[in-house]
Design a protein around this motif. Sequence first.
Motif, PDB file in Angstrom:
ATOM      1  N   ARG A  51       0.848  -1.211   0.000  1.00  0.00           N
ATOM      2  CA  ARG A  51       0.000   0.000   0.000  1.00  0.00           C
ATOM      3  C   ARG A  51       0.879   1.255   0.000  1.00  0.00           C
ATOM      4  NH1 ARG A  51      -4.150  -2.041   3.851  1.00  0.00           N
ATOM      5  NH2 ARG A  51      -5.705  -3.034   2.533  1.00  0.00           N
ATOM      6  N   LYS A  52       1.905   1.229   0.814  1.00  0.00           N
ATOM      7  CA  LYS A  52       2.809   2.379   0.910  1.00  0.00           C
ATOM      8  C   LYS A  52       3.463   2.656  -0.443  1.00  0.00           C
ATOM      9  CE  LYS A  52       4.676   2.540   5.423  1.00  0.00           C
ATOM     10  NZ  LYS A  52       5.751   1.954   6.239  1.00  0.00           N
ATOM     11  N   LYS A  55       0.962   3.950  -3.021  1.00  0.00           N
ATOM     12  CA  LYS A  55       0.556   5.312  -2.684  1.00  0.00           C
ATOM     13  C   LYS A  55       1.635   6.290  -3.173  1.00  0.00           C
ATOM     14  CE  LYS A  55      -1.411   7.871   1.160  1.00  0.00           C
ATOM     15  NZ  LYS A  55      -1.445   7.957   2.627  1.00  0.00           N
ATOM     16  N   SER A  56       2.867   5.899  -2.945  1.00  0.00           N
ATOM     17  CA  SER A  56       3.988   6.734  -3.358  1.00  0.00           C
ATOM     18  C   SER A  56       3.998   6.895  -4.880  1.00  0.00           C
ATOM     19  CB  SER A  56       5.286   6.116  -2.843  1.00  0.00           C
ATOM     20  OG  SER A  56       6.326   6.242  -3.767  1.00  0.00           O
ATOM     21  N   SER A  58       1.386   6.718  -6.862  1.00  0.00           N
ATOM     22  CA  SER A  58       0.240   7.511  -7.314  1.00  0.00           C
ATOM     23  C   SER A  58       0.479   9.019  -7.191  1.00  0.00           C
ATOM     24  CB  SER A  58      -1.013   7.115  -6.532  1.00  0.00           C
ATOM     25  OG  SER A  58      -0.879   7.514  -5.191  1.00  0.00           O
ATOM     26  N   LYS A  59       1.447   9.387  -6.360  1.00  0.00           N
ATOM     27  CA  LYS A  59       1.735  10.813  -6.166  1.00  0.00           C
ATOM     28  C   LYS A  59       2.691  11.379  -7.212  1.00  0.00           C
ATOM     29  CE  LYS A  59       0.908  11.148  -1.202  1.00  0.00           C
ATOM     30  NZ  LYS A  59       1.592  10.968   0.085  1.00  0.00           N
TER      31      LYS A  59
END
Length: 233
Positions: A51-52, A55-56, A58-59
């Motif tokens: 997930r981490k 998420k990274s 997607s930014k």
Amino acid sequence: MSFVVEIQPEILPKTDNSVGIDLGIKTFATLSDGSKIEAPRPLKKRISKYRKLSKSLSKKTIGSKRYEKARLRIAKFHAKLKDTRTDFLHKLSTEIIRENQTIILEDLNVSGMVKNRKLSRAISDLGWRQFRTFLESKAEKYSREFRVISRWEPTSQICYACGFKGGKLDLSIREWECLNCGAKHDRDLNAAINILVAGGQSETLNGRGGKQKTTVEVAAVCETSTRRGAKAR
Ligand SMILES: [Zn+2]
């Protein structure tokens, strides 16, 4: 110049051992002899790391150098995860094949679990199908018998000691006591023994014994289990 390489089929010493295997989420595999095998690393930890990483990713701006770096990190993470799992499944299947002549696995009712998305992700991550494939191919390679049983009655609900059928057990219940004979059961071990019994019964029911070839047989758990499976070892 040419070489002739002769490949001898590998031979393992024959054994009288039979094993029933119950696959689970909490404990990867419980064997009818009472062994419990855990999956290499806690799934939760890996999921949170994934997930981490995503998420990274997607930014980042698509196509940028940072994006490419984050994408590579995810690819590496997946590759490592796959390696760890494959390695674990290879070692475990080899060990089971080495120690047993007959290996009985319950038909994996994965489709029935797909309704539960969380559960199905956990299952695919554990590699049940891959494990079954490994057992099947190694059984063939080493002249062991590999059987898959399907079930009419869930193996976790039947007391292996007396055959009494209890009610449906919630996945969180790990131990139970038979209302009929009072036997105390570890949920997974009881299931593994029932799988072994069911696999043994299929052979007697069909009147086929001492087969050399590896076959996949489909039998069913009879409602009245006997103690035979426990003695079979
Ligand atoms: Zn009982």
